[in-house]
Design a protein around this motif. Structure first.
Motif, PDB file in Angstrom:
ATOM      1  N   VAL A 133       5.190   0.101 -15.848  1.00 50.27           N
ATOM      2  CA  VAL A 133       5.262  -0.122 -14.400  1.00 50.27           C
ATOM      3  C   VAL A 133       3.902  -0.581 -13.902  1.00 50.27           C
ATOM      4  CG1 VAL A 133       7.144   1.507 -13.991  1.00 50.27           C
ATOM      5  CG2 VAL A 133       4.781   2.316 -13.892  1.00 50.27           C
ATOM      6  N   ARG A 134       3.923  -1.311 -12.764  1.00 54.07           N
ATOM      7  CA  ARG A 134       2.687  -1.875 -12.240  1.00 54.07           C
ATOM      8  C   ARG A 134       2.767  -2.003 -10.723  1.00 54.07           C
ATOM      9  NH1 ARG A 134      -1.622  -5.220 -14.071  1.00 54.07           N
ATOM     10  NH2 ARG A 134      -2.419  -6.572 -12.408  1.00 54.07           N
ATOM     11  N   ALA A 135       1.615  -1.815 -10.079  1.00 57.01           N
ATOM     12  CA  ALA A 135       1.468  -2.062  -8.648  1.00 57.01           C
ATOM     13  C   ALA A 135       0.188  -2.840  -8.421  1.00 57.01           C
ATOM     14  CB  ALA A 135       1.411  -0.742  -7.874  1.00 57.01           C
ATOM     15  N   ASP A 136       0.217  -3.759  -7.453  1.00 56.17           N
ATOM     16  CA  ASP A 136      -0.961  -4.552  -7.104  1.00 56.17           C
ATOM     17  C   ASP A 136      -1.277  -4.391  -5.631  1.00 56.17           C
ATOM     18  OD1 ASP A 136      -1.734  -6.371  -9.540  1.00 56.17           O
ATOM     19  OD2 ASP A 136       0.457  -6.417  -9.450  1.00 56.17           O
ATOM     20  N   ARG A 137      -2.540  -4.278  -5.326  1.00 53.43           N
ATOM     21  CA  ARG A 137      -2.981  -4.173  -3.944  1.00 53.43           C
ATOM     22  C   ARG A 137      -2.527  -5.403  -3.162  1.00 53.43           C
ATOM     23  NH1 ARG A 137      -7.524  -6.283  -1.524  1.00 53.43           N
ATOM     24  NH2 ARG A 137      -8.311  -5.208   0.352  1.00 53.43           N
ATOM     25  N   GLY A 138      -1.926  -5.164  -2.001  1.00 55.98           N
ATOM     26  CA  GLY A 138      -1.484  -6.265  -1.156  1.00 55.98           C
ATOM     27  C   GLY A 138      -0.131  -6.810  -1.506  1.00 55.98           C
ATOM     28  N   GLY A 139       0.559  -6.202  -2.481  1.00 59.33           N
ATOM     29  CA  GLY A 139       1.877  -6.685  -2.851  1.00 59.33           C
ATOM     30  C   GLY A 139       2.872  -6.500  -1.720  1.00 59.33           C
ATOM     31  N   PRO A 140       3.835  -7.399  -1.558  1.00 61.08           N
ATOM     32  CA  PRO A 140       4.779  -7.319  -0.439  1.00 61.08           C
ATOM     33  C   PRO A 140       5.785  -6.183  -0.565  1.00 61.08           C
ATOM     34  CG  PRO A 140       5.386  -9.102  -1.925  1.00 61.08           C
ATOM     35  CD  PRO A 140       4.051  -8.590  -2.389  1.00 61.08           C
ATOM     36  N   GLY A 141       6.113  -5.768  -1.795  1.00 61.62           N
ATOM     37  CA  GLY A 141       7.111  -4.722  -1.956  1.00 61.62           C
ATOM     38  C   GLY A 141       6.604  -3.522  -2.730  1.00 61.62           C
ATOM     39  N   TYR A 142       5.749  -3.753  -3.700  1.00 62.15           N
ATOM     40  CA  TYR A 142       5.187  -2.690  -4.522  1.00 62.15           C
ATOM     41  C   TYR A 142       3.681  -2.828  -4.457  1.00 62.15           C
ATOM     42  CZ  TYR A 142       9.978  -2.921  -6.078  1.00 62.15           C
ATOM     43  OH  TYR A 142      11.338  -2.961  -6.091  1.00 62.15           O
ATOM     44  N   GLY A 143       2.994  -1.753  -4.047  1.00 59.73           N
ATOM     45  CA  GLY A 143       1.574  -1.914  -3.817  1.00 59.73           C
ATOM     46  C   GLY A 143       0.816  -0.608  -3.791  1.00 59.73           C
ATOM     47  N   ILE A 144      -0.412  -0.693  -3.271  1.00 56.45           N
ATOM     48  CA  ILE A 144      -1.372   0.406  -3.279  1.00 56.45           C
ATOM     49  C   ILE A 144      -1.965   0.533  -1.884  1.00 56.45           C
ATOM     50  CG2 ILE A 144      -3.548   1.233  -4.274  1.00 56.45           C
ATOM     51  CD1 ILE A 144      -2.861  -0.705  -6.684  1.00 56.45           C
ATOM     52  N   CYS A 145      -2.066   1.748  -1.388  1.00 55.79           N
ATOM     53  CA  CYS A 145      -2.657   1.994  -0.072  1.00 55.79           C
ATOM     54  C   CYS A 145      -3.707   3.093  -0.205  1.00 55.79           C
ATOM     55  CB  CYS A 145      -1.574   2.400   0.927  1.00 55.79           C
ATOM     56  SG  CYS A 145      -2.162   2.613   2.618  1.00 55.79           S
ATOM     57  N   SER A 146      -4.905   2.851   0.318  1.00 53.01           N
ATOM     58  CA  SER A 146      -6.023   3.781   0.159  1.00 53.01           C
ATOM     59  C   SER A 146      -6.719   4.026   1.492  1.00 53.01           C
ATOM     60  CB  SER A 146      -7.050   3.224  -0.839  1.00 53.01           C
ATOM     61  OG  SER A 146      -6.458   2.812  -2.048  1.00 53.01           O
ATOM     62  N   THR A 147      -7.548   5.071   1.525  1.00 61.77           N
ATOM     63  CA  THR A 147      -8.352   5.347   2.710  1.00 61.77           C
ATOM     64  C   THR A 147      -9.360   4.210   2.930  1.00 61.77           C
ATOM     65  OG1 THR A 147     -10.098   6.501   1.506  1.00 61.77           O
ATOM     66  CG2 THR A 147      -8.214   7.818   2.237  1.00 61.77           C
ATOM     67  N   ASP A 148      -9.907   4.145   4.131  1.00 60.25           N
ATOM     68  CA  ASP A 148     -10.915   3.128   4.437  1.00 60.25           C
ATOM     69  C   ASP A 148     -12.112   3.241   3.502  1.00 60.25           C
ATOM     70  OD1 ASP A 148      -9.347   2.169   6.487  1.00 60.25           O
ATOM     71  OD2 ASP A 148     -10.407   3.255   8.068  1.00 60.25           O
TER      72      ASP A 148
END
Length: 234
Positions: A133-148
Protein backbone atom coordinates in the motif's frame (compact mmCIF):
# COMPACT_ATOMS: atom_id res chain seq x y z
CA UNK A 1 -11.30 5.98 -14.42
CA UNK A 2 -13.34 4.00 -11.91
CA UNK A 3 -16.93 3.32 -12.93
CA UNK A 4 -19.15 3.89 -9.92
CA UNK A 5 -22.85 2.92 -9.86
CA UNK A 6 -25.55 5.53 -10.46
CA UNK A 7 -27.32 4.47 -7.26
CA UNK A 8 -25.08 5.86 -4.53
CA UNK A 9 -27.48 5.29 -1.63
CA UNK A 10 -28.60 1.64 -1.68
CA UNK A 11 -26.46 -0.59 0.51
CA UNK A 12 -25.63 -4.22 -0.37
CA UNK A 13 -28.25 -6.79 0.60
CA UNK A 14 -27.57 -9.98 2.54
CA UNK A 15 -24.18 -8.93 3.90
CA UNK A 16 -22.40 -11.76 5.72
CA UNK A 17 -21.89 -10.58 9.33
CA UNK A 18 -18.80 -12.81 9.83
CA UNK A 19 -15.85 -10.56 9.04
CA UNK A 20 -13.23 -13.22 9.73
CA UNK A 21 -14.70 -15.32 6.90
CA UNK A 22 -14.58 -12.42 4.44
CA UNK A 23 -11.23 -10.72 4.91
CA UNK A 24 -9.67 -12.04 1.71
CA UNK A 25 -5.94 -11.22 1.66
CA UNK A 26 -6.20 -9.58 5.10
CA UNK A 27 -7.16 -12.88 6.75
CA UNK A 28 -3.60 -13.72 7.74
CA UNK A 29 -3.23 -10.41 9.61
CA UNK A 30 -6.04 -11.05 12.10
CA UNK A 31 -4.84 -11.67 15.65
CA UNK A 32 -2.23 -10.38 18.07
CA UNK A 33 1.39 -10.18 16.99
CA UNK A 34 4.80 -9.49 18.51
CA UNK A 35 8.17 -8.74 16.98
CA UNK A 36 11.49 -8.36 18.80
CA UNK A 37 13.89 -7.57 15.98
CA UNK A 38 12.59 -4.25 14.68
CA UNK A 39 15.01 -1.78 13.14
CA UNK A 40 14.32 1.93 12.64
CA UNK A 41 16.48 4.31 10.60
CA UNK A 42 15.56 7.94 11.28
CA UNK A 43 17.07 11.40 10.69
CA UNK A 44 18.99 13.26 13.38
CA UNK A 45 20.98 16.51 13.39
CA UNK A 46 24.28 14.63 13.18
CA UNK A 47 23.11 12.14 10.57
CA UNK A 48 21.03 8.95 10.34
CA UNK A 49 20.35 7.06 13.58
CA UNK A 50 19.54 3.36 13.82
CA UNK A 51 17.38 2.08 16.70
CA UNK A 52 16.27 -1.43 17.58
CA UNK A 53 12.72 -1.90 18.84
CA UNK A 54 10.12 -4.28 20.24
CA UNK A 55 6.64 -4.24 18.70
CA UNK A 56 3.16 -5.47 19.56
CA UNK A 57 0.27 -5.25 17.07
CA UNK A 58 -3.34 -6.16 17.80
CA UNK A 59 -5.62 -6.59 14.77
CA UNK A 60 -9.28 -7.37 15.50
CA UNK A 61 -12.16 -7.74 12.99
CA UNK A 62 -14.76 -4.99 12.78
CA UNK A 63 -18.34 -5.26 11.56
CA UNK A 64 -18.85 -4.90 7.76
CA UNK A 65 -18.83 -1.26 6.64
CA UNK A 66 -20.78 0.27 3.73
CA UNK A 67 -20.56 3.52 1.79
CA UNK A 68 -23.86 3.08 0.00
CA UNK A 69 -23.13 0.21 -2.43
CA UNK A 70 -19.45 0.03 -1.48
CA UNK A 71 -18.75 -2.73 1.06
CA UNK A 72 -15.64 -3.21 3.18
CA UNK A 73 -14.53 -5.93 5.56
CA UNK A 74 -11.68 -4.99 7.83
CA UNK A 75 -9.52 -5.00 10.91
CA UNK A 76 -9.02 -2.37 13.57
CA UNK A 77 -5.38 -2.28 14.65
CA UNK A 78 -3.18 -0.82 17.36
CA UNK A 79 0.61 -0.75 17.06
CA UNK A 80 2.72 -0.14 20.15
CA UNK A 81 6.51 0.05 19.92
CA UNK A 82 9.24 0.55 22.51
CA UNK A 83 12.91 1.01 21.76
CA UNK A 84 15.07 -1.86 23.00
CA UNK A 85 17.09 0.49 25.24
CA UNK A 86 14.20 2.55 26.69
CA UNK A 87 11.04 2.02 28.75
CA UNK A 88 9.01 4.83 27.16
CA UNK A 89 6.85 4.55 24.04
CA UNK A 90 8.85 4.87 20.83
CA UNK A 91 5.87 4.77 18.46
CA UNK A 92 2.11 4.40 18.81
CA UNK A 93 -0.31 4.01 15.89
CA UNK A 94 -3.95 3.13 15.34
CA UNK A 95 -6.07 2.64 12.26
CA UNK A 96 -7.86 0.18 9.99
CA UNK A 97 -7.00 -2.35 7.32
CA UNK A 98 -9.89 -2.52 4.82
CA UNK A 99 -10.70 -4.97 2.00
CA UNK A 100 -13.22 -4.37 -0.78
CA UNK A 101 -14.13 -7.81 -2.21
CA UNK A 102 -15.87 -6.33 -5.27
CA UNK A 103 -12.74 -4.60 -6.57
CA UNK A 104 -9.76 -6.12 -4.75
CA UNK A 105 -8.91 -2.73 -3.22
CA UNK A 106 -6.92 -2.75 0.02
CA UNK A 107 -6.62 0.32 2.21
CA UNK A 108 -4.72 1.14 5.36
CA UNK A 109 -5.63 4.12 7.49
CA UNK A 110 -3.19 5.30 10.11
CA UNK A 111 -3.01 7.94 12.81
CA UNK A 112 -0.12 8.71 15.14
CA UNK A 113 -0.25 10.98 18.21
CA UNK A 114 2.27 13.43 16.82
CA UNK A 115 -0.28 15.05 14.56
CA UNK A 116 -0.22 12.94 11.42
CA UNK A 117 -2.74 10.79 9.54
CA UNK A 118 -2.70 8.95 6.23
CA UNK A 119 -4.85 6.86 3.91
CA UNK A 120 -2.89 4.41 1.78
CA UNK A 121 -4.22 2.14 -0.96
CA UNK A 122 -2.95 -0.86 -2.83
CA UNK A 123 -3.47 -4.49 -3.79
CA UNK A 124 -2.48 -7.95 -2.73
CA UNK A 125 0.26 -9.73 -4.65
CA UNK A 126 -1.24 -11.96 -7.39
CA UNK A 127 0.42 -15.01 -5.83
CA UNK A 128 -0.87 -14.18 -2.34
CA UNK A 129 2.62 -13.62 -0.94
CA UNK A 130 1.96 -10.16 0.48
CA UNK A 131 0.41 -6.70 0.31
CA UNK A 132 1.67 -3.33 -0.85
CA UNK A 133 0.00 0.00 0.00
CA UNK A 134 1.09 3.57 -0.65
CA UNK A 135 0.07 7.16 0.07
CA UNK A 136 1.49 10.36 -1.42
CA UNK A 137 1.29 13.86 -0.02
CA UNK A 138 -1.24 15.91 -1.96
CA UNK A 139 -2.96 12.92 -3.51
CA UNK A 140 -6.61 13.53 -4.49
CA UNK A 141 -7.98 10.37 -2.87
CA UNK A 142 -5.22 8.73 -0.84
CA UNK A 143 -2.78 10.96 0.95
CA UNK A 144 -0.99 12.28 4.02
CA UNK A 145 -1.97 15.10 6.38
CA UNK A 146 0.41 16.53 9.00
CA UNK A 147 0.65 19.37 11.51
CA UNK A 148 2.04 22.71 10.35
CA UNK A 149 5.31 22.02 12.18
CA UNK A 150 5.83 18.62 10.55
CA UNK A 151 5.05 20.12 7.14
CA UNK A 152 7.68 22.80 7.83
CA UNK A 153 10.40 20.72 9.48
CA UNK A 154 9.92 17.06 8.46
CA UNK A 155 7.59 16.99 5.48
CA UNK A 156 6.40 13.50 4.57
CA UNK A 157 6.13 13.22 0.79
CA UNK A 158 5.26 9.52 0.56
CA UNK A 159 4.56 6.45 2.63
CA UNK A 160 4.83 2.86 1.42
CA UNK A 161 4.33 -0.39 3.32
CA UNK A 162 5.53 -3.65 1.78
CA UNK A 163 4.18 -6.59 3.78
CA UNK A 164 5.25 -10.19 3.11
CA UNK A 165 3.66 -13.36 4.50
CA UNK A 166 6.12 -15.94 5.82
CA UNK A 167 5.94 -19.73 5.49
CA UNK A 168 5.78 -20.16 9.30
CA UNK A 169 2.51 -18.18 9.52
CA UNK A 170 4.10 -14.91 10.54
CA UNK A 171 4.75 -11.86 8.41
CA UNK A 172 7.38 -9.21 7.82
CA UNK A 173 7.22 -5.63 6.65
CA UNK A 174 9.35 -2.79 5.37
CA UNK A 175 7.87 0.67 5.88
CA UNK A 176 9.42 3.49 3.86
CA UNK A 177 8.60 7.16 4.27
CA UNK A 178 10.33 9.81 2.22
CA UNK A 179 10.98 12.91 4.34
CA UNK A 180 12.08 16.36 3.29
CA UNK A 181 14.00 17.54 6.34
CA UNK A 182 14.34 21.30 6.69
CA UNK A 183 17.83 22.48 5.74
CA UNK A 184 18.70 19.29 3.82
CA UNK A 185 18.98 19.19 0.04
CA UNK A 186 18.20 15.51 -0.45
CA UNK A 187 15.10 13.64 0.79
CA UNK A 188 15.66 11.25 3.68
CA UNK A 189 14.54 7.63 3.33
CA UNK A 190 13.08 6.72 6.72
CA UNK A 191 12.85 2.94 7.04
CA UNK A 192 11.26 0.64 9.62
CA UNK A 193 11.27 -3.15 9.36
CA UNK A 194 10.33 -6.07 11.54
CA UNK A 195 9.12 -9.68 11.57
CA UNK A 196 5.97 -10.54 13.57
CA UNK A 197 4.89 -13.79 15.23
CA UNK A 198 1.31 -14.52 16.31
CA UNK A 199 0.77 -14.68 20.07
CA UNK A 200 -3.06 -14.77 20.20
CA UNK A 201 -5.98 -15.50 17.86
CA UNK A 202 -8.52 -12.80 16.89
CA UNK A 203 -11.96 -12.61 18.48
CA UNK A 204 -15.10 -12.59 16.28
CA UNK A 205 -16.58 -9.21 15.39
CA UNK A 206 -19.75 -8.09 17.22
CA UNK A 207 -22.19 -8.89 14.38
CA UNK A 208 -20.77 -12.40 14.00
CA UNK A 209 -21.17 -13.08 17.71
CA UNK A 210 -24.75 -11.83 17.66
CA UNK A 211 -25.61 -13.90 14.55
CA UNK A 212 -24.15 -17.01 16.19
CA UNK A 213 -26.23 -16.42 19.33
CA UNK A 214 -23.13 -15.98 21.47
CA UNK A 215 -23.91 -12.44 22.64
CA UNK A 216 -26.68 -9.88 22.88
CA UNK A 217 -26.36 -6.54 21.10
CA UNK A 218 -25.20 -4.86 24.31
CA UNK A 219 -22.75 -7.62 25.19
CA UNK A 220 -21.24 -7.79 21.72
CA UNK A 221 -20.42 -4.09 21.80
CA UNK A 222 -19.07 -4.12 25.34
CA UNK A 223 -21.88 -2.20 27.05
CA UNK A 224 -22.98 -2.78 30.61
CA UNK A 225 -26.34 -1.82 32.09
CA UNK A 226 -26.96 -0.30 35.48
CA UNK A 227 -26.91 -3.16 37.94
CA UNK A 228 -24.67 -5.27 35.67
CA UNK A 229 -27.49 -6.98 33.78
CA UNK A 230 -25.64 -7.02 30.46
CA UNK A 231 -21.95 -7.37 31.10
CA UNK A 232 -19.29 -7.87 28.46
CA UNK A 233 -19.72 -11.10 26.55
CA UNK A 234 -17.20 -13.91 26.51
Amino acid sequence: MINFPDDIFSEPADVDPDTLANLGPLTRLAGVWEGRKGVDLNPKADGPEQRDYLERIEMQPIDPQANGPQLFYGLHYHVHIVASDEDTTFHDQVGYWLWEPATGLIMQTLAIPRGQVALASGRASPDGSGLLVRADRGGPGYGICSTDFLEWAFRTDSYELDLRFNADGGWSYVSTTMLQVRGRDEPFRHVDKNTLTKVAEPRPNPSARIAAGKATLAQAHGFTTIGGGAGKGD
